[in-house]
Design a protein around this motif. Structure first.
Motif, PDB file in Angstrom:
ATOM      1  N   SER A   1     -90.350  11.333-122.550  1.00 15.20           N
ATOM      2  CA  SER A   1     -91.455  12.025-123.214  1.00 15.20           C
ATOM      3  C   SER A   1     -91.123  13.495-123.420  1.00 15.20           C
ATOM      4  CB  SER A   1     -92.725  11.907-122.364  1.00 15.20           C
ATOM      5  OG  SER A   1     -93.788  12.698-122.891  1.00 15.20           O
ATOM      6  N   ASN A   2     -91.794  14.075-124.412  1.00 12.37           N
ATOM      7  CA  ASN A   2     -91.804  15.533-124.500  1.00 12.37           C
ATOM      8  C   ASN A   2     -92.538  16.078-123.288  1.00 12.37           C
ATOM      9  OD1 ASN A   2     -94.280  14.421-125.601  1.00 12.37           O
ATOM     10  ND2 ASN A   2     -94.770  16.458-126.379  1.00 12.37           N
ATOM     11  N   HIS A   3     -92.372  17.370-123.030  1.00 11.74           N
ATOM     12  CA  HIS A   3     -92.907  17.953-121.788  1.00 11.74           C
ATOM     13  C   HIS A   3     -93.655  19.243-122.107  1.00 11.74           C
ATOM     14  CE1 HIS A   3     -93.244  18.007-117.564  1.00 11.74           C
ATOM     15  NE2 HIS A   3     -92.173  18.707-117.230  1.00 11.74           N
TER      16      HIS A   3
ATOM     17  N   GLY B   1     -80.685   6.676-109.163  1.00 16.14           N
ATOM     18  CA  GLY B   1     -81.932   6.397-109.860  1.00 16.14           C
ATOM     19  C   GLY B   1     -81.787   5.276-110.870  1.00 16.14           C
ATOM     20  N   PHE B   2     -80.726   5.334-111.661  1.00 14.50           N
ATOM     21  CA  PHE B   2     -80.538   4.324-112.708  1.00 14.50           C
ATOM     22  C   PHE B   2     -80.061   2.990-112.147  1.00 14.50           C
ATOM     23  CE2 PHE B   2     -80.993   7.836-115.626  1.00 14.50           C
ATOM     24  CZ  PHE B   2     -81.533   7.242-116.751  1.00 14.50           C
ATOM     25  N   GLN B   3     -79.395   3.014-111.006  1.00 14.40           N
ATOM     26  CA  GLN B   3     -78.947   1.766-110.400  1.00 14.40           C
ATOM     27  C   GLN B   3     -80.044   1.127-109.551  1.00 14.40           C
ATOM     28  OE1 GLN B   3     -76.237   0.162-111.057  1.00 14.40           O
ATOM     29  NE2 GLN B   3     -75.159   1.746-112.226  1.00 14.40           N
ATOM     30  N   GLY B   4     -81.129   1.866-109.303  1.00 14.07           N
ATOM     31  CA  GLY B   4     -82.219   1.346-108.490  1.00 14.07           C
ATOM     32  C   GLY B   4     -83.065   0.315-109.218  1.00 14.07           C
ATOM     33  N   ASP B   5     -83.968  -0.282-108.489  1.00 13.52           N
ATOM     34  CA  ASP B   5     -84.797  -1.368-109.023  1.00 13.52           C
ATOM     35  C   ASP B   5     -86.147  -0.844-109.490  1.00 13.52           C
ATOM     36  OD1 ASP B   5     -85.337  -4.023-109.688  1.00 13.52           O
ATOM     37  OD2 ASP B   5     -86.320  -4.406-107.765  1.00 13.52           O
ATOM     38  N   TYR B   6     -86.126   0.265-110.223  1.00 11.49           N
ATOM     39  CA  TYR B   6     -87.359   0.882-110.701  1.00 11.49           C
ATOM     40  C   TYR B   6     -87.208   1.311-112.159  1.00 11.49           C
ATOM     41  CZ  TYR B   6     -88.513   1.386-105.732  1.00 11.49           C
ATOM     42  OH  TYR B   6     -88.775   1.147-104.412  1.00 11.49           O
ATOM     43  N   HIS B   7     -88.320   1.299-112.877  1.00 14.66           N
ATOM     44  CA  HIS B   7     -88.358   1.959-114.180  1.00 14.66           C
ATOM     45  C   HIS B   7     -88.275   3.460-113.929  1.00 14.66           C
ATOM     46  CE1 HIS B   7     -89.651  -1.901-115.783  1.00 14.66           C
ATOM     47  NE2 HIS B   7     -90.670  -1.908-114.935  1.00 14.66           N
ATOM     48  N   LEU B   8     -87.774   4.199-114.905  1.00 10.60           N
ATOM     49  CA  LEU B   8     -87.655   5.650-114.758  1.00 10.60           C
ATOM     50  C   LEU B   8     -88.492   6.356-115.813  1.00 10.60           C
ATOM     51  CD1 LEU B   8     -83.839   6.139-114.033  1.00 10.60           C
ATOM     52  CD2 LEU B   8     -85.743   6.191-112.410  1.00 10.60           C
ATOM     53  N   LEU B   9     -89.200   7.386-115.392  1.00 12.03           N
ATOM     54  CA  LEU B   9     -89.958   8.252-116.300  1.00 12.03           C
ATOM     55  C   LEU B   9     -89.278   9.609-116.298  1.00 12.03           C
ATOM     56  CD1 LEU B   9     -92.308   9.096-118.094  1.00 12.03           C
ATOM     57  CD2 LEU B   9     -93.720   9.360-116.039  1.00 12.03           C
ATOM     58  N   MET B  10     -88.820  10.039-117.480  1.00 10.58           N
ATOM     59  CA  MET B  10     -88.020  11.258-117.565  1.00 10.58           C
ATOM     60  C   MET B  10     -88.544  12.193-118.650  1.00 10.58           C
ATOM     61  SD  MET B  10     -84.154   9.668-117.287  1.00 10.58           S
ATOM     62  CE  MET B  10     -83.416  11.303-117.162  1.00 10.58           C
TER      63      MET B  10
ATOM     64  N   THR C   1     -76.670   0.988-117.860  1.00 13.72           N
ATOM     65  CA  THR C   1     -77.480   0.064-117.054  1.00 13.72           C
ATOM     66  C   THR C   1     -78.332  -0.882-117.898  1.00 13.72           C
ATOM     67  OG1 THR C   1     -79.193   1.797-116.844  1.00 13.72           O
ATOM     68  CG2 THR C   1     -77.566   1.628-115.074  1.00 13.72           C
ATOM     69  N   HIS C   2     -78.077  -0.875-119.213  1.00 13.14           N
ATOM     70  CA  HIS C   2     -78.752  -1.795-120.138  1.00 13.14           C
ATOM     71  C   HIS C   2     -80.271  -1.664-120.081  1.00 13.14           C
ATOM     72  CE1 HIS C   2     -75.030  -4.689-120.336  1.00 13.14           C
ATOM     73  NE2 HIS C   2     -74.736  -3.417-120.612  1.00 13.14           N
ATOM     74  N   ARG C   3     -80.745  -0.433-120.107  1.00 12.98           N
ATOM     75  CA  ARG C   3     -82.189  -0.165-120.137  1.00 12.98           C
ATOM     76  C   ARG C   3     -82.612   0.241-121.548  1.00 12.98           C
ATOM     77  NH1 ARG C   3     -84.683   1.997-115.091  1.00 12.98           N
ATOM     78  NH2 ARG C   3     -83.288   1.550-113.337  1.00 12.98           N
ATOM     79  N   ASP C   4     -83.567  -0.457-122.116  1.00 12.29           N
ATOM     80  CA  ASP C   4     -84.158  -0.006-123.375  1.00 12.29           C
ATOM     81  C   ASP C   4     -84.945   1.271-123.108  1.00 12.29           C
ATOM     82  OD1 ASP C   4     -83.081  -2.276-124.459  1.00 12.29           O
ATOM     83  OD2 ASP C   4     -84.987  -3.350-124.653  1.00 12.29           O
ATOM     84  N   VAL C   5     -85.050   2.109-124.137  1.00 12.61           N
ATOM     85  CA  VAL C   5     -85.719   3.407-123.999  1.00 12.61           C
ATOM     86  C   VAL C   5     -87.072   3.366-124.706  1.00 12.61           C
ATOM     87  CG1 VAL C   5     -85.593   5.856-124.605  1.00 12.61           C
ATOM     88  CG2 VAL C   5     -83.549   4.663-123.780  1.00 12.61           C
ATOM     89  N   VAL C   6     -88.118   3.752-123.997  1.00 12.61           N
ATOM     90  CA  VAL C   6     -89.472   3.758-124.563  1.00 12.61           C
ATOM     91  C   VAL C   6     -89.895   5.204-124.820  1.00 12.61           C
ATOM     92  CG1 VAL C   6     -91.877   3.072-124.255  1.00 12.61           C
ATOM     93  CG2 VAL C   6     -90.037   1.651-123.297  1.00 12.61           C
ATOM     94  N   PRO C   7     -90.073   5.586-126.104  1.00 10.76           N
ATOM     95  CA  PRO C   7     -90.469   6.964-126.428  1.00 10.76           C
ATOM     96  C   PRO C   7     -91.974   7.170-126.293  1.00 10.76           C
ATOM     97  CG  PRO C   7     -90.162   5.711-128.440  1.00 10.76           C
ATOM     98  CD  PRO C   7     -89.844   4.774-127.312  1.00 10.76           C
ATOM     99  N   ILE C   8     -92.357   8.327-125.743  1.00  8.11           N
ATOM    100  CA  ILE C   8     -93.771   8.649-125.546  1.00  8.11           C
ATOM    101  C   ILE C   8     -94.019  10.087-125.987  1.00  8.11           C
ATOM    102  CG2 ILE C   8     -95.661   8.833-123.889  1.00  8.11           C
ATOM    103  CD1 ILE C   8     -94.169   6.903-122.082  1.00  8.11           C
ATOM    104  N   PHE C   9     -95.104  10.280-126.717  1.00  7.83           N
ATOM    105  CA  PHE C   9     -95.508  11.631-127.110  1.00  7.83           C
ATOM    106  C   PHE C   9     -96.772  12.016-126.366  1.00  7.83           C
ATOM    107  CE2 PHE C   9     -98.051  14.583-129.635  1.00  7.83           C
ATOM    108  CZ  PHE C   9     -97.142  15.628-129.790  1.00  7.83           C
ATOM    109  N   PHE C  10     -96.756  13.219-125.766  1.00  9.82           N
ATOM    110  CA  PHE C  10     -97.932  13.744-125.070  1.00  9.82           C
ATOM    111  C   PHE C  10     -98.424  14.968-125.831  1.00  9.82           C
ATOM    112  CE2 PHE C  10    -100.483  16.016-122.050  1.00  9.82           C
ATOM    113  CZ  PHE C  10    -101.036  15.040-121.239  1.00  9.82           C
ATOM    114  N   GLY C  11     -99.682  14.900-126.273  1.00  8.27           N
ATOM    115  CA  GLY C  11    -100.261  16.004-127.015  1.00  8.27           C
ATOM    116  C   GLY C  11    -100.957  16.989-126.099  1.00  8.27           C
TER     117      GLY C  11
END
Length: 275
Positions: A91-93, A153-162, A192-202
């Motif tokens: 996401s943008n920050h 972080g990327f090798q762990g068993d969690y989704h990542l929010l960056m 790590t074969h993770r698809d990327v989900v884009p998010i916009f925060f207004g």
């Protein structure tokens, strides 16, 4: 009888942790000023009231405390939590505070707390947030352990929010926008074969913050002075409603050799701002 509030955030202890013996040379008035700027008493009151909460419930309590509401568009674009895959949410920050809390509450609720932030290590001082964090030291020169932390972080068993910009948005030429995005989320998502989900925060911070951040970036490059005011900015935004838009996942195979990882990072950034 007066309620006794245990002090979770203690500026003096944080300074000692960051500066060691040198902390004793920080003048008392400066310490008092820092306590005022970060709303130490206010923060400790919330942290005490929410002391039994961890993870997403803590994030939701924080939004309630700040009387903040979020309107989310595109929830249908969040992948199914039971599809067996891991994702990188980027996401943008724009704000450096409420945006992280709000997006974490959305992702955490959808995925039952199965996500982690890659965040400034100072946030580990917040007990309710710490379980969701993979801490990175952003107040000094890059730690030698930075690659290992990101790798874990990327090798762990969690989704990542960056927030790939690293720092919150700046206002340049009258436009509030992120600084260039780092390429790490691209290279590691591909590995790590993770698809990327884009998010916009207004959302946005105050004019004062943008003026200060530009001065700090230009003249005081070694210290991010503006970061000290992020809690103050969060309180200035109490009671507001923010709009979030979630885009469709971008398959990791998209990030091929036709662009460099840095170019792909800017491509995803442009996708976020076009949502």
């Amino acid at each position: 009888m007066e309620t006794i509030i245990e002090k979770t955030i203690d500026i003096e202890k944080i300074l000692k942790g960051k500066m060691g013996a040198k902390a004793k040379w920080v003048p008392g008035p400066c310490v008092s000023w820092l306590r005022h700027v970060i709303h130490e008493d206010w923060l400790n009151k919330f942290l005490w009231d929410a002391r039994d909460l961890k993870g997403t419930p803590w994030l939701e309590a924080c939004l309630e405390y700040l009387q903040t509401k979020i309107e989310v568009e595109g929830m249908e674009n969040l992948p199914d939590k039971n599809d067996g895959k891991l994702y990188t949410f980027v996401s943008n920050h724009p704000m450096g505070g409420i945006d992280g809390v709000a997006l974490g509450s959305v992702i955490g609720k959808h995925y039952d707390d199965r996500f982690r932030y890659l965040v400034n290590d100072l946030l580990m001082n917040l007990p309710g947030l710490a379980p969701l964090c993979i801490p990175i030291n952003t107040t000094t020169k890059k730690s030698r352990s930075f690659p290992q932390i990101v790798e874990a972080g990327f090798q762990g068993d969690y989704h990542l929010l960056m927030f790939p910009a690293g720092l919150c948005s700046r206002r340049r030429d009258g436009q509030i926008r992120d600084l260039p995005w780092k390429k790490t989320f691209i290279t590691k998502s591909v590995e790590t074969h993770r698809d990327v989900v884009p998010i916009f925060f207004g959302g946005r911070n105050s004019d004062f913050f943008y003026r200060l951040s530009n001065i700090s970036d230009r003249y005081v490059k070694k210290v991010n002075i503006a970061m000290l005011f992020l809690v103050d900015e969060m309180y200035k935004n109490c009671g507001n409603t923010f709009h979030v838009k979630i885009g469709k996942p971008i398959p990791w195979q998209t990030f091929d050799k036709s662009k460099t990882p840095m170019e792909w990072a800017e491509f995803v950034k442009s996708q976020v701002y076009s949502l």
